[in-house]
Design a protein around this motif. Structure first.
Motif, PDB file in Angstrom:
ATOM      1  N   PHE A   8       8.806  -4.107  -3.980  1.00 14.53           N
ATOM      2  CA  PHE A   8       8.346  -3.147  -4.845  1.00 14.53           C
ATOM      3  C   PHE A   8       9.546  -2.085  -5.236  1.00 14.53           C
ATOM      4  CE2 PHE A   8       6.862   0.925  -6.008  1.00 14.53           C
ATOM      5  CZ  PHE A   8       5.843   0.785  -6.734  1.00 14.53           C
ATOM      6  N   ASP A   9      10.277  -1.742  -4.396  1.00 13.50           N
ATOM      7  CA  ASP A   9      11.492  -0.874  -4.509  1.00 13.50           C
ATOM      8  C   ASP A   9      12.337  -1.669  -5.439  1.00 13.50           C
ATOM      9  OD1 ASP A   9      10.264   1.139  -3.165  1.00 13.50           O
ATOM     10  OD2 ASP A   9      11.596   0.933  -1.548  1.00 13.50           O
ATOM     11  N   ALA A  10      12.566  -2.785  -5.295  1.00 13.71           N
ATOM     12  CA  ALA A  10      13.712  -3.270  -6.250  1.00 13.71           C
ATOM     13  C   ALA A  10      13.156  -3.604  -7.652  1.00 13.71           C
ATOM     14  CB  ALA A  10      13.971  -4.853  -5.890  1.00 13.71           C
ATOM     15  N   ILE A  11      11.921  -3.668  -7.871  1.00 10.92           N
ATOM     16  CA  ILE A  11      11.308  -3.842  -9.146  1.00 10.92           C
ATOM     17  C   ILE A  11      11.299  -2.703  -9.661  1.00 10.92           C
ATOM     18  CG2 ILE A  11       9.312  -4.597 -10.550  1.00 10.92           C
ATOM     19  CD1 ILE A  11       8.800  -6.629  -8.248  1.00 10.92           C
ATOM     20  N   TRP A  12      10.702  -1.581  -9.076  1.00  8.56           N
ATOM     21  CA  TRP A  12      10.557  -0.163  -9.336  1.00  8.56           C
ATOM     22  C   TRP A  12      11.895   0.407  -9.900  1.00  8.56           C
ATOM     23  CZ3 TRP A  12       6.658   2.586 -11.114  1.00  8.56           C
ATOM     24  CH2 TRP A  12       6.595   3.860 -11.270  1.00  8.56           C
TER      25      TRP A  12
ATOM     26  N   HIS B  85       0.777  -1.310  -0.235  1.00  6.01           N
ATOM     27  CA  HIS B  85      -0.144  -0.065  -0.126  1.00  6.01           C
ATOM     28  C   HIS B  85       1.016   1.290  -0.107  1.00  6.01           C
ATOM     29  CE1 HIS B  85      -3.745   2.291   0.899  1.00  6.01           C
ATOM     30  NE2 HIS B  85      -2.733   3.230   1.471  1.00  6.01           N
ATOM     31  N   ASN B  86       1.759   1.171   0.761  1.00  5.09           N
ATOM     32  CA  ASN B  86       2.590   2.551   1.022  1.00  5.09           C
ATOM     33  C   ASN B  86       3.397   2.762  -0.274  1.00  5.09           C
ATOM     34  OD1 ASN B  86       1.634   3.214   3.545  1.00  5.09           O
ATOM     35  ND2 ASN B  86       3.461   2.112   4.511  1.00  5.09           N
ATOM     36  N   SER B  87       3.820   1.648  -0.802  1.00  6.86           N
ATOM     37  CA  SER B  87       4.482   1.841  -2.214  1.00  6.86           C
ATOM     38  C   SER B  87       3.848   2.536  -3.317  1.00  6.86           C
ATOM     39  CB  SER B  87       5.146   0.476  -2.745  1.00  6.86           C
ATOM     40  OG  SER B  87       6.072   0.138  -1.678  1.00  6.86           O
TER      41      SER B  87
END
Length: 790
Positions: free
Chosen positions: A623-627, A414-416
């Motif tokens: 998420f951050d790794a993919i983004w 959610h936060n991402s």
């Protein structure tokens, strides 16, 4: 001592069954203990304490403190199992329930580190196993359901325990229920008996909770701007203004949550609503209503409100417009206003926040001459809370009619996604992003079609099916031939009732020889599988892992190129590039010691795509790794609005649109999931499906519409005056530049090229010309799903 087993049964009288009102023995309380969570409750001498392992294989731990602060399992008739490491771990894991228990211990001055525990369900417990104890004295009981976070490649979910307390000296509240604990320390705490109305003052920013204690009881609510009253003006909630500005019969938590007065000043907003069904803005009950039914002089809410509001100089009215919380009225197709029993259950409530200083009034409706209060008026509890409290926005969700209430949750991602949008909508008990303003739905769509998109699919329901009879259970429950499924393979399948109607569609992962993971759209399918295991007496466990296994989908032509830079797999497992269609593999972020995930090659877009599963605690990192890899390559976040465009183009079905429990897989367009010739074993619904396939009545088809108007789901499909079907989903296709739809029509009119009309208004006065076309409308050979490597 003889122990009467505790069980819950639906309320039933004279042939009317109401599963939403479960009945417990008098004086018995039910307290769910969330997996990885805990509860602290006061116990009195003579109380019977029972702990139920609802899904099986979930250990439990109990600690009992006597009033002097000593921990003595013997006072519950049990032996000590040593230090309560499980309870301590739960209190240290940051869960909300653990924080409450820690606060209760601090308040009592009890030291958990010096305590002795009782352990239950340590090895191989079955669903429904129960441990029972008796209290020899008063004390404080702590119950925990401990365990470590689930690795996504493992099948060790934390599941709920249920604590039942049968009180030695129960109270005698009408209806058998006492008000649940307040949400916080209340400023005002009023119990309103049926036939009464009470006013109260609320300052700007404070919260108002209107609670139905026994269930099926409506409560009229009105709020007046105190500033306007001081100026000699009555400016209360106005239904017409509210409905016009909010675009709905009544506001709900989220963006459209406010109630307004005629000056278009917002007075209150809905923060939480556990019921979700309320009045369509009729009046509070009036003297005239009862007089016309033959009950002159019957007490009524409008007169009660008039009497109480006199103290503020508010003029009396023959009938008060009000928010009739929990009152179940509806408009039918002839524009007639009707009513039925309320939807509210015991303990259901609405939580509002004051947007200005208010004078409020609430009632407990006295109506006992119709179903407005289920024929049995009961009490309403009103509480107010300080503005310093923080309450998340939520809507009530239940896995089944008799299941306990759950509040809308935020997924681990959610936060991402919240970094990119504030537009979230409730979906199956979770908040999911609807649109991303920096892209817009069409921009999100094109990112998925041309590059890549990432979407949150965490609300998909996950159930771990394990045990020696797991294969036999799944072979019996799903339409696909499970015996042909290899370890590491997944398949798309349907689950049906005996009459052939669909319960759900979803994917089945074979995790091991005797281990499966079911991922479906709703809890009904998982609960159905568990019910069949019990019915057949199979040695298999079916445990809910939804809250410990969240997932994002990475879809689009560049999805493989992105993920191969993010994920590492062990030498014995396929790499991202090697992973075949409908296969999955354990993987890690970056390298062999990175965060654990499971990668599956599947999707809901008609494009090359993958799904990445992880524990919610790791979601932001995932998420951050993919983004970080995907954004420079043009990847965009994708919301529900764009997803609907994509899946309709690709001919992918959706529950409640293309199928329901009256629709079989053939009618839903997924007959390929029912291999009647190659699957020799019997399965639920087989006989009905054989008959339905032999004598089809309806078929899912594609439609192509002329003109610029998009059809709406539910629009009738006609040839001349005869209705031959209905639209299930429709969209204006960006890539095709056409208005398209999916529709279920009579097999007599399902041939491509058939000219039909989509009816609107009454289905006859407005027609959209269309023709039947093959579907999927986009990429019918699925070449894009296969990608460059097949």
């Amino acid at each position: 001592m003889n122990v009467t087993p505790i069980f819950e049964t639906p309320y039933e009288r004279a042939g009317i069954v109401t599963p939403g009102l479960p009945i417990l023995p008098h004086g018995t309380e039910r307290h769910p203990i969330p997996g990885g969570g805990s509860r602290a409750l006061p116990i009195h001498k003579g109380d019977e304490i029972s702990v139920l392992d609802f899904e099986g294989l979930q250990p439990g731990e109990l600690v009992f403190f006597t009033p002097d602060g000593n921990s003595d399992p013997g006072r519950l008739g049990a032996s000590s199992h040593g230090r309560p490491d499980g309870v301590i771990s739960v209190l240290d894991n940051g869960s909300p329930s653990g924080a409450k228990v820690a606060a209760a211990l601090d308040k009592a001055g009890f030291k958990l580190g010096d305590a002795q525990c009782i352990r239950v369900f340590s090895e191989g417990s079955k669903p429904g196993d129960m441990a029972t104890f008796f209290a020899e004295c008063d004390g404080l009981l702590i119950v925990a359901a401990p365990g470590a976070p689930m690795d996504p490649a493992q099948q060790t979910p934390l599941t709920d325990l249920i604590l039942y307390i049968r009180r030695a000296n129960p109270g005698h509240a009408k209806g058998g229920h006492v008000p649940p604990d307040p949400l916080a320390d209340p400023l005002v705490d009023i119990n309103i008996q049926p036939g009464n109305a009470t006013s109260y003052e609320v300052k700007k920013g404070q919260f108002i909770q209107v609670l139905d204690v026994q269930g099926r009881e409506c409560s009229d609510f009105q709020a007046f701007s105190l500033r306007s009253l001081d100026a000699g003006l009555e400016r209360e909630i106005d239904p017409t203004t509210t409905r016009t500005l909010m675009g709905s019969l009544y506001p709900q938590p989220g963006i459209f949550s406010k109630y307004w007065n005629v000056d278009q000043e917002p007075l209150v907003e809905i923060v939480q609503d556990t019921c979700g069904r309320h009045d369509t803005f009729g009046l509070a009950c009036t003297a005239r209503y009862y007089e016309e039914l033959g009950y002159p002089g019957h007490i009524n809410c409008s007169d009660n409100m008039n009497k109480d509001l006199q103290q503020y100089g508010i003029r009396p009215r023959g009938g008060w417009p009000a928010i009739n919380f929990f009152f179940n009225t509806l408009l039918d197709e002839t524009n007639a206003l009707g009513m039925d029993d309320p939807w509210s259950r015991p303990g259901d409530y609405v939580l509002l926040r004051a947007l200005t200083d208010l004078i409020c009034i609430s009632s407990a409706c006295p109506c006992d001459v119709d179903q407005a209060n289920g024929w049995n008026p009961t009490d309403i509890q009103v509480r107010t809370y300080a503005e310093t409290n923080s309450f998340s926005r939520s809507i009530g969700y239940r896995k089944s009619p008799e299941a306990p209430l759950e509040h809308t949750k935020e997924t681990g991602f959610h936060n991402s996604f919240a970094r990119h949008t504030r537009d979230f909508v409730e979906y199956n008990g979770y908040w999911l992003p609807n649109t991303f303003p920096s892209h817009g739905s069409v921009g999100e769509y094109w990112a998925c079609r041309e590059k890549a998109a990432i979407m949150d699919l965490s609300p998909l329901r996950k159930y771990e099916v394990t045990g020696p009879d797991a294969e036999e259970l799944m072979q019996h429950c799903v339409t696909r031939n499970v015996k042909k499924l290899a370890v590491g393979q997944l398949t798309y399948t349907a689950i049906c009732y005996e009459h052939g109607g669909m319960i759900d569609d979803g994917t089945l992962f074979r995790m091991g020889e005797n281990a499966f993971r079911w991922i479906g759209g709703n809890d009904t399918s998982g609960l159905w599988i568990r019910e069949q295991a019990e019915k057949l007496g199979l040695n298999a466990w079916v445990r809910n892992s939804t809250d410990q296994l969240h997932n994002v989908a990475i879809q689009g032509p560049l999805s493989r190129d992105i993920l191969k830079e993010v994920l590492w797999t062990a030498p014995a497992n396929p790499t991202v590039e090697e992973l075949g269609m409908f296969r999955f593999t354990p993987a890690r972020l970056g390298d062999f010691d990175g965060t654990a995930v499971v990668l599956g090659r599947a999707g809901y877009s008609g494009e090359l795509g993958y799904e990445v599963f992880c524990h919610p605690k790791d979601a932001e990192e995932v998420f951050d790794a993919i983004w970080n890899v995907g954004k420079p390559m043009g990847m965009a976040p994708l919301g529900l609005a764009a997803l609907d465009m994509i899946r309709i183009e690709a001919g992918l079905i959706f529950a409640g649109s293309e199928f329901d429990d009256q629709t079989d897989p053939f009618e839903a367009g997924i007959g390929f999931t029912v291999p009647l010739k190659s699957k020799n074993d019997d399965f639920i619904g087989r006989a009905a499906l054989e008959e339905r396939k032999a004598h089809p009545q309806r078929k899912l088809v594609g439609l192509e519409l002329e003109g610029g108007l998009v059809a709406s789901p539910g629009d009738c499909v006609r040839i001349g005056k005869a209705q031959v079907g209905e639209v299930t989903s429709a969209v204006k296709s960006p890539i095709l530049g056409k208005n398209i739809a999916l529709a279920r029509v009579s097999v007599a009119h399902a041939e491509p090229g058939t000219e039909i009309e989509v009816g609107q208004l009454d289905g006859l006065q407005k027609r959209l010309k269309a023709k039947v076309v093959p579907y999927p409308h986009f990429d019918p050979t699925k070449e894009r799903v296969k990608g460059n490597y097949g």
